[in-house]
Scaffold this motif. Structure first.
Motif, PDB file in Angstrom:
ATOM      1  N   HIS A   8      -4.497  -1.053  -2.519  1.00 26.00           N
ATOM      2  CA  HIS A   8      -4.280  -2.384  -1.961  1.00 26.00           C
ATOM      3  C   HIS A   8      -5.521  -2.786  -1.181  1.00 26.00           C
ATOM      4  CE1 HIS A   8       0.080  -1.609  -2.627  1.00 26.00           C
ATOM      5  NE2 HIS A   8      -0.231  -0.391  -2.187  1.00 26.00           N
ATOM      6  N   ARG A   9      -5.637  -4.075  -0.923  1.00 27.90           N
ATOM      7  CA  ARG A   9      -6.694  -4.582  -0.041  1.00 27.90           C
ATOM      8  C   ARG A   9      -6.084  -5.542   0.962  1.00 27.90           C
ATOM      9  NH1 ARG A   9     -11.793  -5.285  -4.190  1.00 27.90           N
ATOM     10  NH2 ARG A   9     -12.620  -3.201  -3.827  1.00 27.90           N
ATOM     11  N   ALA A  10      -6.578  -5.455   2.190  1.00 27.93           N
ATOM     12  CA  ALA A  10      -6.061  -6.315   3.250  1.00 27.93           C
ATOM     13  C   ALA A  10      -7.076  -6.363   4.373  1.00 27.93           C
ATOM     14  CB  ALA A  10      -4.728  -5.777   3.765  1.00 27.93           C
ATOM     15  N   THR A  11      -6.944  -7.366   5.221  1.00 27.21           N
ATOM     16  CA  THR A  11      -7.791  -7.423   6.411  1.00 27.21           C
ATOM     17  C   THR A  11      -7.175  -6.639   7.568  1.00 27.21           C
ATOM     18  OG1 THR A  11      -6.759  -9.513   7.065  1.00 27.21           O
ATOM     19  CG2 THR A  11      -8.799  -9.648   5.798  1.00 27.21           C
ATOM     20  N   THR A  12      -5.841  -6.532   7.558  1.00 32.13           N
ATOM     21  CA  THR A  12      -5.133  -5.787   8.589  1.00 32.13           C
ATOM     22  C   THR A  12      -3.991  -5.008   7.962  1.00 32.13           C
ATOM     23  OG1 THR A  12      -5.631  -7.442  10.291  1.00 32.13           O
ATOM     24  CG2 THR A  12      -3.826  -5.937  10.752  1.00 32.13           C
ATOM     25  N   VAL A  13      -3.811  -3.762   8.388  1.00 33.47           N
ATOM     26  CA  VAL A  13      -2.673  -2.962   7.927  1.00 33.47           C
ATOM     27  C   VAL A  13      -2.038  -2.260   9.113  1.00 33.47           C
ATOM     28  CG1 VAL A  13      -4.232  -1.044   7.316  1.00 33.47           C
ATOM     29  CG2 VAL A  13      -1.912  -1.072   6.414  1.00 33.47           C
ATOM     30  N   GLU A  14      -0.724  -2.380   9.213  1.00 33.88           N
ATOM     31  CA  GLU A  14       0.053  -1.592  10.166  1.00 33.88           C
ATOM     32  C   GLU A  14       0.652  -0.418   9.400  1.00 33.88           C
ATOM     33  OE1 GLU A  14       3.001  -3.887  12.243  1.00 33.88           O
ATOM     34  OE2 GLU A  14       1.755  -5.679  12.144  1.00 33.88           O
ATOM     35  N   ILE A  15       0.594   0.773  10.002  1.00 35.86           N
ATOM     36  CA  ILE A  15       1.126   1.976   9.362  1.00 35.86           C
ATOM     37  C   ILE A  15       2.168   2.592  10.287  1.00 35.86           C
ATOM     38  CG2 ILE A  15       0.572   4.165   8.244  1.00 35.86           C
ATOM     39  CD1 ILE A  15      -2.370   3.286   8.220  1.00 35.86           C
ATOM     40  N   HIS A  16       3.391   2.718   9.768  1.00 39.09           N
ATOM     41  CA  HIS A  16       4.490   3.296  10.534  1.00 39.09           C
ATOM     42  C   HIS A  16       5.046   4.493   9.772  1.00 39.09           C
ATOM     43  CE1 HIS A  16       4.972  -0.407  13.084  1.00 39.09           C
ATOM     44  NE2 HIS A  16       4.415  -0.953  12.017  1.00 39.09           N
ATOM     45  N   ALA A  17       5.171   5.634  10.438  1.00 37.27           N
ATOM     46  CA  ALA A  17       5.813   6.821   9.881  1.00 37.27           C
ATOM     47  C   ALA A  17       6.008   7.814  11.007  1.00 37.27           C
ATOM     48  CB  ALA A  17       4.983   7.434   8.751  1.00 37.27           C
ATOM     49  N   GLU A  18       6.873   8.796  10.784  1.00 33.36           N
ATOM     50  CA  GLU A  18       7.144   9.821  11.783  1.00 33.36           C
ATOM     51  C   GLU A  18       6.299  11.065  11.507  1.00 33.36           C
ATOM     52  OE1 GLU A  18       9.125   9.592  14.414  1.00 33.36           O
ATOM     53  OE2 GLU A  18       9.786   7.551  13.924  1.00 33.36           O
ATOM     54  N   GLY A  19       5.828  11.687  12.586  1.00 33.13           N
ATOM     55  CA  GLY A  19       5.237  13.003  12.483  1.00 33.13           C
ATOM     56  C   GLY A  19       3.827  13.078  11.943  1.00 33.13           C
ATOM     57  N   ILE A  20       3.061  11.995  12.047  1.00 30.37           N
ATOM     58  CA  ILE A  20       1.685  11.986  11.550  1.00 30.37           C
ATOM     59  C   ILE A  20       0.733  11.636  12.683  1.00 30.37           C
ATOM     60  CG2 ILE A  20       0.014  10.842  10.048  1.00 30.37           C
ATOM     61  CD1 ILE A  20       1.764  12.486   8.394  1.00 30.37           C
TER      62      ILE A  20
END
Length: 300
Positions: A261-273
């Motif tokens: 994918h391509r984007a100017t902004t990315v939010e990343i949500h996950a547990e334990g990383i």
């Protein structure tokens, strides 16, 4: 360019690659810029960070020059990102991923000469950087890749190990994590659009490679104002082992379980990383990564 060249040196980079006169040769080449060369007092990471920030913000440095690997580069970025002060990068580590992607020579003394010539001519290239933001006001700039999946988990395990030494730690950590590998539920918000996915691998690239030439985000371009996001979906251990060698050439993105994918902004949500940027430990998820066009002025 007026002022001095502030030089940040990590003498242990690349397992002491510059020992035995290498540092003196690099400094001699930098002196060809016609500027005073001042080596920063940097006995540890905290002192190095503080000295680099003072040189840029308070001491009138014409440029900051980082001599070391990707970790030294990342530390220097925190001082120069978004400022008018250019950065010179002398690759002396084991990986040197950003330097390679920027087209700098692999030889430290040769690169120092290139930096000196650029400083003498007042010539610097504008390149994008990525900015990582997290809870509590945490902020860190990076130039290459943010690892937020299996690769980050391996880094975290390897950094806790006392044995073996060197690259073997990462080999052992990789095998150990493969045995317990499981997908995690991620929410990725790409320019405001949420995507939920069960994934093994998530990487965000400003440039293409990490880990000493693994082209995890092969199409990433630090002049396009965009981030490249590569996601490896739920897969078996055998599939993971088959895909891993393809990282060297960047052909893993052709596998049906890998999406880009391509984007100017990315939010990343996950547990334990816990995320890693430019190979350095950053912070736990969730994070927001933003492409910042032209945030770095690179000499050479």
């Amino acid at each position: 360019m007026s002022g001095h060249l502030a030089v940040l040196i990590n003498p242990s980079a690349g397992r002491g690659r510059l020992r035995g006169g290498g540092v003196a040769d690099v400094l001699a080449a930098l002196a060809g810029a016609g500027h005073e060369v001042r080596v920063l007092d940097a006995p540890d990471e905290a002192a190095a960070s503080a000295a680099a920030c003072r040189a840029v913000a308070d001491e009138g440095a014409a440029a900051l020059v980082a001599v070391g690997g990707d970790g030294t580069f990342n530390l220097a970025l925190q001082a120069v990102a978004g400022t008018s002060v250019p950065l010179g990068l002398v690759p002396a580590g084991t990986g040197n991923d950003f330097a390679a992607e920027a087209g700098l020579p692999a030889d430290p003394v040769e690169t120092a000469g290139v930096i000196a010539a650029a400083a003498r001519a007042g010539r610097a290239r504008a390149l994008d950087l990525a900015r990582l933001d997290a809870a509590g006001g945490y902020r860190r700039w990076f130039g290459a890749v943010c690892a937020a999946g299996f690769d980050a988990v391996v880094n975290e395990k390897a950094n806790r190990m006392r044995w073996p030494k060197g690259r073997r730690r990462y080999d052992v950590a990789t095998v150990a994590e493969l045995l317990r590998m499981r997908p995690r539920r991620y929410t990725l918000v790409l320019d405001g659009v949420p995507h939920a996915v069960d994934a093994i691998l998530v990487a965000v690239g400003n440039t293409a490679s990490y880990g000493g030439g693994l082209r995890i985000c092969p199409a990433a371009d630090p002049t396009d104002g965009l981030l490249d996001i590569v996601v490896g979906a739920r897969m078996t251990r055998l599939t993971m082992m088959r895909i891993k060698p393809r990282l060297v050439g960047g052909t893993h993105v052709e596998h049906p379980l890998v999406t880009s994918h391509r984007a100017t902004t990315v939010e990343i949500h996950a547990e334990g990383i816990t995320t890693y940027v430019d190979g350095e430990r950053a912070c736990p998820l969730p994070v927001t990564v933003t492409a910042v066009p032209g945030a770095l002025r690179l000499l050479g």
